[in-house]
Motif scaffolding. Structure first.
Motif, short mmCIF file in Angstrom:
data_model
loop_
_atom_site.label_atom_id
_atom_site.label_comp_id
_atom_site.label_asym_id
_atom_site.label_seq_id
_atom_site.Cartn_x
_atom_site.Cartn_y
_atom_site.Cartn_z
N SER A 150 41.69 31.70 41.56
CA SER A 150 41.69 33.11 42.01
C SER A 150 42.89 33.64 41.10
N GLN A 151 43.94 33.01 40.77
CA GLN A 151 45.00 33.29 39.80
C GLN A 151 44.62 33.64 38.55
N LEU A 152 43.71 32.59 37.97
CA LEU A 152 43.18 32.81 36.61
C LEU A 152 42.22 33.79 36.46
N VAL A 153 41.39 34.26 37.58
CA VAL A 153 40.62 35.53 37.63
C VAL A 153 41.23 36.69 37.38
N LEU A 154 42.41 36.69 38.42
CA LEU A 154 43.19 38.06 38.34
C LEU A 154 43.95 38.18 37.04
N GLU A 155 44.33 37.20 36.48
CA GLU A 155 45.14 37.25 35.25
C GLU A 155 44.32 37.80 34.31
N ALA A 156 43.11 37.58 34.19
CA ALA A 156 42.05 37.98 33.29
C ALA A 156 41.62 39.47 33.34
N GLY A 157 42.15 40.01 34.45
CA GLY A 157 41.75 41.34 34.73
C GLY A 157 40.52 41.50 35.20
N ILE A 158 39.67 40.68 36.05
CA ILE A 158 38.49 40.48 36.43
C ILE A 158 38.43 40.70 37.93
N ASP A 159 37.63 41.71 38.31
CA ASP A 159 37.36 41.78 39.84
C ASP A 159 37.23 40.45 40.69
N LEU A 160 37.75 40.15 41.80
CA LEU A 160 37.71 38.92 42.61
C LEU A 160 36.63 38.74 43.68
N ALA A 161 35.55 38.52 44.05
CA ALA A 161 35.03 38.72 45.18
C ALA A 161 35.32 37.30 45.98
N LEU A 162 36.24 37.40 46.86
CA LEU A 162 36.93 36.23 47.40
C LEU A 162 36.30 35.71 48.57
N ALA A 163 36.07 34.45 48.76
CA ALA A 163 35.45 33.79 49.91
C ALA A 163 36.62 32.65 50.35
N ASN A 164 37.27 32.36 49.39
CA ASN A 164 38.53 31.34 49.57
C ASN A 164 39.77 32.09 50.55
N LYS A 165 39.85 31.81 51.69
CA LYS A 165 40.71 32.60 52.59
C LYS A 165 42.09 32.04 51.99
N GLU A 166 42.41 30.78 51.63
CA GLU A 166 43.51 30.10 51.25
C GLU A 166 44.38 30.74 50.21
N THR A 167 43.66 31.54 49.20
CA THR A 167 44.32 32.08 48.36
C THR A 167 45.01 33.07 48.98
N ILE A 168 44.74 33.96 50.06
CA ILE A 168 45.62 35.10 50.41
C ILE A 168 46.61 34.53 51.49
#
Length: 370
Positions: free
Chosen positions: A93-111
């Motif tokens: 998730s961190q890698l996606v956001l650092e690349a400036g890409i929208d994240l459709a997030l099913a991984n609740k542990e990220t938050i």
């Protein structure tokens, strides 16, 4: 004017979220294309899916974080679906956001583990975190519909899992086979056990607290066995608004992929009378906090914030797998988590090393309790 097809990168392509996402893409080829896939271990299935999509893939058990980073750089997706299970989904998730890409997030542990850091990354790189949990997808939509400034309470529904009607004495003898008989959803072992303990609903409370910025005391959980109402909000005038759909994860995934639009799709429109006898009965109950103490502990973690959510998640992950592997009983899961939560987790979380350090320490404490 027809919109350009969105390029979708699917992380965790062989899991339940990944397979549902690919089913959407198959049925909406005019709107979405799969530009890349990852899986953790299932190489044969991953390569089959990659061949079907004509897209590159990465087996993260072998290539690790670098495999995901390289795939993001190579495919340049418009949106990434993170369907990776557990804390392993955090760094992707961190890698996606650092690349400036929208994240459709099913991984609740990220938050749960790093919500404030992820929100800051999304703001810095001007991209969005779009929740794919059915409950948080519903809240996200309801806040847009009602206006966040008008909402005073978030109401998250819970199916109650396989043990909703079990007595306290029955719960003491619950087996892994019992816990895996979820009445509504078909999911992996760990999340199904989390549903049985209501630990999963506890994680969703923490996630809602961090995603939407509402205090823990303005979040409520109600048990709704039919899993038709996915969440509700109460506005300042006391009126409650609900989001309803069949219990199919393709609905929240589609909402995230299609954001900010709401478009016709291949899913059958929801009909309240579309049943064998033409009627539906929707019921709601109070959670049984004494019999399912993980929900109470999660509210405590949400209130205390700092590293408490990280400790809750880590201890629960260790204890749930200990139950799955036959090392402890069902009620012992909450006992392990409660022991770990007695430690002081009030240290500030300033960066990702702080997150990972707290996670490592909580896992060590949980193993010591075991």
């Amino acid at each position: 004017m027809q919109r350009a097809r969105k390029k979708v990168l699917v992380l965790g392509a062989t899991g339940s979220i990944g397979t549902s996402t690919l089913d959407i893409i198959r049925n909406q080829r005019d709107r979405f294309s799969c530009c890349g896939l990852t899986a953790h271990r299932n190489r044969d299935e991953l390569e089959r899916l990659a061949a079907e999509c004509g897209a590159p893939c990465s087996l993260t058990a072998e290539e690790g974080t670098d495999g995901i980073r390289n795939l993001i750089e190579r495919t340049k997706p418009d949106i990434v679906v993170n369907g990776i299970a557990g804390s392993a989904g955090l760094i992707p998730s961190q890698l996606v956001l650092e690349a400036g890409i929208d994240l459709a997030l099913a991984n609740k542990e990220t938050i749960v583990m790093a919500g404030p850091l992820m929100s800051a990354l999304a703001e810095k790189h001007q991209c969005k975190i779009l929740p794919v949990d059915s409950e948080h997808s519903a809240i996200f939509s309801l806040l847009r519909q009602c206006g966040r400034e008008n909402v005073e309470k978030l109401i998250i529904t819970a199916s109650g899992g396989p043990f909703r009607t079990w007595t306290s004495d029955q719960l003491k003898g619950a087996t892994i086979a019992d816990a895996l008989r979820h009445p509504t959803w078909h999911m992996g072992k760990k999340i199904t056990v989390d549903s049985a303990t209501m630990g999963n609903k506890g994680l969703e409370v923490i996630e809602a607290r961090r995603l939407f910025g509402f205090p823990a005391d303005d979040i409520q959980v109600v048990v709704h066995p039919q899993s038709i109402v996915h969440s509700l909000v109460r506005t300042a005038d006391g009126i409650v608004y609900a989001q309803c759909s069949e219990p199919d994860m393709k609905h929240p995934i589609m909402q995230a992929l299609d954001y900010p639009h709401t478009s016709a799709n291949f899913m059958r429109p929801f009909d309240l009378t579309d049943t064998a006898d033409g009627t539906r009965t929707l019921t709601f109950e109070q959670p049984r906090y004494d019999d399912f103490p993980l929900l109470r502990l999660a509210f405590d973690a949400a209130r205390n914030d700092n590293a408490y959510p990280i400790a809750f998640n880590a201890a629960n992950e260790i204890a749930a797998w200990a139950f799955i592997d036959g090392h402890i009983g069902f009620m012992d899961i909450a006992r392990v988590v409660e022991r770990v939560m007695h430690y002081d987790w009030s240290g500030a979380i300033r960066d990702m090393p702080d997150v990972l350090a707290a996670d490592t320490e909580a896992r060590a404490q949980a193993r010591a309790v075991l």
